[in-house]
Design a protein around this motif. Structure first.
Motif, PDB file in Angstrom:
ATOM      1  N   TYR A  85       0.801  -1.217   0.000  1.00 16.69           N
ATOM      2  CA  TYR A  85       0.000   0.000   0.000  1.00 16.69           C
ATOM      3  C   TYR A  85       0.841   1.277   0.000  1.00 16.69           C
ATOM      4  N   CYS A  86       2.145   1.158  -0.234  1.00 18.95           N
ATOM      5  CA  CYS A  86       2.963   2.375  -0.323  1.00 18.95           C
ATOM      6  C   CYS A  86       2.773   3.015  -1.697  1.00 18.95           C
ATOM      7  N   SER A  87       3.180   4.263  -1.828  1.00 18.81           N
ATOM      8  CA  SER A  87       2.900   5.017  -3.057  1.00 18.81           C
ATOM      9  C   SER A  87       3.549   4.397  -4.292  1.00 18.81           C
TER      10      SER A  87
ATOM     11  N   THR B  13       1.128   1.808  -5.463  1.00 18.98           N
ATOM     12  CA  THR B  13      -0.215   2.274  -5.832  1.00 18.98           C
ATOM     13  C   THR B  13      -0.194   3.272  -6.983  1.00 18.98           C
ATOM     14  N   ASN B  14       0.961   3.935  -7.203  1.00 20.41           N
ATOM     15  CA  ASN B  14       1.081   4.915  -8.293  1.00 20.41           C
ATOM     16  C   ASN B  14       2.139   4.449  -9.285  1.00 20.41           C
TER      17      ASN B  14
ATOM     18  N   TRP C  82       7.701  -3.487  -7.831  1.00 18.31           N
ATOM     19  CA  TRP C  82       6.519  -2.688  -7.496  1.00 18.31           C
ATOM     20  C   TRP C  82       5.304  -3.102  -8.323  1.00 18.31           C
TER      21      TRP C  82
ATOM     22  N   SER D 170       1.812  -4.419  -6.707  1.00 16.87           N
ATOM     23  CA  SER D 170       0.491  -3.919  -7.076  1.00 16.87           C
ATOM     24  C   SER D 170      -0.455  -5.060  -7.434  1.00 16.87           C
TER      25      SER D 170
END
Length: 535
Positions: free
Chosen positions: A295-297, A300-301, A310, A314
């Motif tokens: 749930y870190c940026s 998520t981005n 990453w 996701s």
């Protein structure tokens, strides 16, 4: 039945040569190492010992950057130099003898100073997996570390002076999937069994099993049956406390058959069940560290530049929120146990099948993300490995050496906090930094020519470092005198120990297995004490 064809001589010889390390990091880890390219700046005794322990396990290639010629001091401290090497290029001579250890490793020598390469050919460092540097000036250290930070190439800065040694690892971000924890938690899902497992466990009736088969019931079944019996009289709760776990053990003991004299029959599977109660009753949950990563940026981005780690995070988050119902994929690993061959294989296949199904779901999500971002494909093998170790993912977000050398407020307060305690290893860090400052100012190591005369000069450097972190001077000059007594000399036994440590860290970085040091390691050979600091 025809016997299997023998392995080729090349495969069998390679497996024999690398047998021990293959047990540590597997075929895929060895493959990653063989595709690695290590750069060493300055073939000092320490630098050579580092490369020795990287060449032996079979790194793909090494490059030595060194414009120095071999001196008497080099021959005295470096076992990979000969008397005939004197006057020749130190890097080339060291490389020639190092490669004799493992002909499969490719080697290159560059006879230019690193600061010149940084100015004229900065792209040179982009091709390396890790850069390892020794005996650099303060300015070159900062220029090199900033450049490698910008191009995202890991750097290990090493020092070996007398009985002191240290290394500092600089990495912007390093994700480890295979952390190899000392005590890996089992993933049995007895609190939330998947359908195939539930059907298998429910198919047993311990009381109705024949005596000859009673000792072949898998302990997972025994514990599961004990839990179900306990839950019937405890509002369907899950046993958590020590008292409740002891009640489970009492139920298991009640399952044990007795002979005609009422003496319990010794059955190994029931003994295993009693021993496994604590681990088997561990509830299935999403570990906090995994949750933070999912749930870190960065997860998520996502962007086109996002790393495979990453992207898989996701996809895994999508699985946890959907098909996993708040849980990670099944590991698919079944511990050893006393059971009939038929029961064990069936149970093993149940876990493996469920793990494969969970991995397939995550892999499909990965493919969808890759297609949306138009980035490089991620193999199914990578996703399988990621899901298998999703419970123990580890991420290091590093800091630059430049910020450390500029003594930012956070670094200064960190050093000052450790210096408040007596006889701490941080004192040696201050001494090594002061020795670097001395060398930059006087173009020689403290004590190299006049040990007594250099004491006040080195003390002034120490005072400056301490002043920058708002700490008072050392009350005694013992440490300063000792550093001057070293005269900048490398003791081979110290360099050999530290070189092995640095090589281990480099291999961890290249193979992306095991947790590397984050970020500074100090070694005092006189007391055999070590310490790690995170600046």
């Amino acid at each position: 039945m025809a016997s299997p064809s023998p392995k080729s001589p090349e495969q069998s010889e390679k497996t024999k040569q690398y047998d021990r390390q293959l047990r540590l990091w597997g075929d895929h880890g060895q493959s990653a190492l063989e595709h690695g390219h290590i750069c060493l700046i300055n073939a000092t005794a320490l630098g050579t010992e580092v490369l020795k322990s990287i060449v032996l396990p079979g790194v793909g290639a090494v490059t030595i950057v060194d414009d120095k010629t071999v001196s008497d001091e080099d021959i005295g401290s470096n076992f990979f130099l000969e008397c005939s090497s004197k006057g020749l290029n130190r890097g080339s001579e060291t490389l020639r003898l190092l490669l004799e250890l493992n002909p499969a490793v490719q080697g290159h020598a560059v006879q230019e100073p690193p600061d010149q390469i940084l100015k004229e050919n900065p792209e040179f460092f982009k091709s390396f997996s890790v850069v390892i540097a020794t005996t650099l000036s303060e300015q070159t250290i900062q220029d090199l570390s900033q450049h490698l930070w910008d191009i995202n190439v890991p750097l290990i800065l090493c020092r070996s002076v007398g009985f002191l040694g240290s290394f500092r690892i600089q990495m912007r971000e390093h994700a480890v999937v295979e952390t190899h924890p000392d005590n890996e938690q089992t993933d049995l899902r007895l609190d939330y069994p998947f359908q195939a497992l539930s059907d298998f466990l429910d198919s047993f009736d311990i009381d109705a099993v024949d005596l000859k088969d009673h000792g072949h019931i898998p302990w997972i079944v025994i514990i599961y049956k004990a839990i179900q019996k306990w839950k019937d009289s405890n509002q369907n709760r899950w046993p958590m406390s020590r008292k409740e776990k002891n009640e489970i053990k009492a139920i298991i003991e009640g399952f044990i058959r007795k002979d005609e004299n009422g003496i319990p029959i010794n059955e190994e599977n029931f003994e295993e069940a009693l021993k496994a109660v604590n681990t088997a009753l561990m509830p299935t949950f999403l570990p906090l560290k995994s949750q933070e990563l999912l749930y870190c940026s960065a997860a998520t981005n996502l962007t086109k530049e996002s790393t495979p780690f990453w992207i898989m995070c996701s996809a895994l988050r999508g699985f946890v929120e959907g098909e996993g119902k708040g849980k990670l994929p099944v590991k698919g690993i079944l511990p050893d146990m006393t059971a009939s061959t038929d029961h064990y294989i069936k149970l093993q296949n149940l876990y493996r099948t469920q793990a494969a199904m969970d991995t397939e779901i995550v892999y499909r999500k990965v493919q969808q993300i890759v297609a949306q971002l138009h980035c490089d494909n991620i193999s199914e093998a990578e996703v399988k490995l990621f899901c298998r170790h999703a419970h123990d993912l580890h991420l290091i977000s590093g800091s630059s050496i430049v910020s450390e050398y500029q003594l930012t407020s956070s670094v200064a307060s960190y050093i000052a906090r450790y210096l408040e305690e007596p006889d701490v290893m941080m004192i040696h860090y201050v001494l090594l930094r002061a020795a670097e400052m001395f060398t930059s100012e006087h173009c020689r190591a403290p004590g190299d020519t006049e040990p007594e005369g250099d004491i006040p000069k080195l003390k002034a450097c120490v005072t400056k470092v301490l002043g920058d972190v708002s700490c008072p001077p050392f009350p005694k000059d013992d440490h300063v005198q000792e550093m001057c007594r070293y005269g900048g000399a490398e003791i081979h036994s110290v360099s050999a120990f530290l070189g092995g440590c640095v090589a281990h860290e480099a291999i961890k970085i290249v193979t992306k297995q095991y947790k590397p040091v984050n970020n500074t390691f100090i070694y005092d050979a006189a007391s055999t004490n070590t310490a790690t600091f995170t600046f």
